[in-house]
Design a protein around this motif. Structure first.
Motif, PDB file in Angstrom:
ATOM      1  N   LEU A 208      43.448  36.472  40.588  1.00 40.31           N
ATOM      2  CA  LEU A 208      42.066  36.901  40.347  1.00 40.31           C
ATOM      3  C   LEU A 208      41.933  37.545  38.975  1.00 40.31           C
ATOM      4  N   THR A 209      42.853  38.446  38.665  1.00 36.94           N
ATOM      5  CA  THR A 209      42.780  39.177  37.410  1.00 36.94           C
ATOM      6  C   THR A 209      42.924  38.254  36.210  1.00 36.94           C
ATOM      7  N   GLU A 210      43.733  37.220  36.369  1.00 37.00           N
ATOM      8  CA  GLU A 210      43.963  36.278  35.281  1.00 37.00           C
ATOM      9  C   GLU A 210      42.892  35.195  35.203  1.00 37.00           C
ATOM     10  N   GLY A 211      41.903  35.259  36.108  1.00 36.71           N
ATOM     11  CA  GLY A 211      40.851  34.251  36.113  1.00 36.71           C
ATOM     12  C   GLY A 211      41.333  32.903  36.599  1.00 36.71           C
ATOM     13  N   GLN A 212      42.440  32.894  37.319  1.00 38.50           N
ATOM     14  CA  GLN A 212      43.022  31.655  37.811  1.00 38.50           C
ATOM     15  C   GLN A 212      42.652  31.427  39.273  1.00 38.50           C
ATOM     16  N   PRO A 213      42.655  30.178  39.733  1.00 35.76           N
ATOM     17  CA  PRO A 213      42.387  29.912  41.139  1.00 35.76           C
ATOM     18  C   PRO A 213      43.497  30.481  42.021  1.00 35.76           C
ATOM     19  N   ALA A 214      43.146  30.868  43.227  1.00 35.10           N
ATOM     20  CA  ALA A 214      44.132  31.422  44.151  1.00 35.10           C
ATOM     21  C   ALA A 214      45.280  30.444  44.332  1.00 35.10           C
TER      22      ALA A 214
END
Length: 497
Positions: free
Chosen positions: A52-58
């Motif tokens: 989430l913090t990295e803006g990446q999909p789960a």
């Protein structure tokens, strides 16, 4: 609907503040029904908070872990090295929240978007770097604002760029040590962003100076980032373009050999990544968490959450401490207090998915921004529910913004269905938040905080829990976080200007 762990107190709904101890009227159950949780399962679930913090999909970190582990097996690495690869890749982003505020300050943009997109750019190429900066500095802002942001980035230069990575990597390594992973795994996280030819950060290490686990983790995360958009062959093609510069040639060659392993790449798109992770976890490192390790993991991720913004410095720890104090006043047994502390530490995990443009805004959030903030309990719930035996703690931790009258969020649960532990946590959260500084107001004195809590008894808060909070406060002192917050803000600004 939130599960009921203990009967709702009629006194809460009526607004009574009669000094009735919880133990006299209700017998709460443990939040953790089974603490025999496999360590890899728990950490894989928690790694989605880092995504989430990295803006990446789960699942980004979990899939990166599978790619790196597959390569480690193919290369015939010994078990200890494969264990480092497995856990260092899964937890590679432990320090990601520590530079989120800096990223937002420098770019004037959503930190998650900047973090996501920068992974798709070869920032070592001047043209690519310029195009990235031009697209991401203060998007939508006026010319003056954008010029000022460009000037700030120019002043920070390569030193500021290195500082961003260094903060992230050093903090991640520190948390690996706190989780009692071997120093070799901590060093792998520290060197995640180094490049084979010495052109990476934070130390400029090159070649075999970079731990093998870091070399594999760095390669695997790049492949994973491009996997969805370019497919396996396209993602491997990106790695080939960076062969000998970013990545060790022999590792890229091993990756190319996997290009035709369609079953492996297809499996990465399945939802049940945990089963696959269990297959790659080295047998010697498989273990279940004991009570002490569970505490360490909760404490570690609370630190990740609180590092997201200087304004929430030690918030999770503070909420956990207040919740335990209230619980003790209400007569909860020690084993329940331990569980409650864990719920307090993890209650704001979902805030890792909220932009620092909102969290650090020097003014009251707009309605649209409040709507984004209000999503964080749902994010927390999604993360915690990935661990089967966290169902009950998820129900409590993620109900800390619910109200007795059903006007809270995100389930809008009413007092009849709110467990006592959740009602208690709601009081602890508001108490801690009100006494802390925020970008748009100073921390409130205790008397004003107490007045606000009392005014909402029966509508938002349980009267017994508010009274217990007051009783606990009379016996202790809520340590002001103003000095700590100012130190954090000074450190933040000092490292980038």
């Amino acid at each position: 609907m939130v599960a009921t762990l203990a009967p709702a107190r009629s006194a809460c709904q009526a607004g009574s503040t009669s000094p009735v101890r919880l133990a006299e009227t209700a017998t709460p159950g443990r939040l953790f029904t089974n603490t025999q949780i496999r360590r890899s399962e728990l950490l894989a679930a928690m790694s989605t908070a880092l995504d989430l913090t990295e803006g990446q999909p789960a699942g980004h970190a979990a899939r990166s872990c599978l790619i790196a582990s597959k390569l480690a097996v193919k290369l015939g690495l010994p078990a200890l090295d494969r264990a480092d690869v497995f856990y260092a890749t899964m937890l590679k982003d432990l320090g990601c929240s520590s530079n989120a505020a800096k990223m937002t300050w420098l770019f004037g943009a959503d930190d998650r978007t900047v973090k996501h997109d920068i992974k798709t750019v070869d920032w070592r190429r001047a043209q690519s770097k310029f195009q990235f900066v031009n697209a991401h500095v203060a998007p939508g802002a006026g010319m003056f604002t954008r010029v000022m942001r460009f000037a700030a980035l120019a002043r920070s230069g390569s030193r500021g760029e290195k500082a961003l990575v260094e903060t992230r990597c050093e903090r991640g390594a520190d948390i690996m040590r706190e989780l009692r992973f071997p120093e070799s795994a901590a060093q792998a996280v520290r060197h995640l962003d180094e490049h084979w030819d010495g052109g990476g950060h934070p130390t400029g290490a090159k070649g075999f100076e970079i731990p093998v686990a870091a070399r594999l983790a760095g390669l695997a995360q790049t492949v994973e980032v491009f996997l969805n958009t370019l497919g396996a062959r396209g993602a491997i093609g990106v790695a080939e373009l960076r062969r000998g510069t970013w990545f060790e040639p022999s590792l890229v060659d091993a990756l190319v050999d996997l290009a035709d392993d369609k079953p492996f790449w297809d499996r990465l798109s399945t939802v049940d990544l945990q089963v696959q992770l269990a297959e790659f976890e080295p047998a010697d490192s498989v273990r279940v968490t004991d009570e002490d390790e569970l505490d360490r993991i909760c404490e570690a991720f609370a630190k990740v959450v609180d590092a997201k913004s200087p304004w929430t410095h030690k918030h999770s720890e503070g909420v956990a401490n207040i919740a335990v104090g209230i619980g003790a006043e209400l007569g909860l047994p020690p084993i329940m207090l331990r569980d409650l502390r864990r719920a307090g530490l993890l209650h704001d995990l979902g805030k890792l998915g909220v932009s620092n443009m909102i969290l650090d805004k020097p003014g009251r959030p707009t309605d649209a921004e409040y709507a984004e903030i209000r999503k964080h309990p749902e994010y927390s719930e999604q993360i915690l529910n990935r661990v089967h035996d966290f169902k009950r703690v998820a129900d409590v931790a993620c109900a800390h913004h619910e109200r007795l009258d059903g006007r809270g969020y995100h389930h809008r649960t009413t007092g009849d269905h709110l467990p006592t532990e959740a009602r208690l946590l709601a009081v602890a959260d508001v108490c801690e938040a009100l006494t802390a500084d925020r970008p748009y107001r100073d921390g409130m004195p205790w008397e004003k905080t107490k007045s606000i809590l009392r005014n909402d008894i029966g509508s938002a808060f349980c009267g017994d829990c508010v009274e217990a909070c007051e009783s606990w406060h009379d016996k202790t002192t809520i340590t002001p976080r103003i000095e700590a917050q100012l130190e954090e803000i000074e450190r933040l600004v000092g490292s980038i200007v």
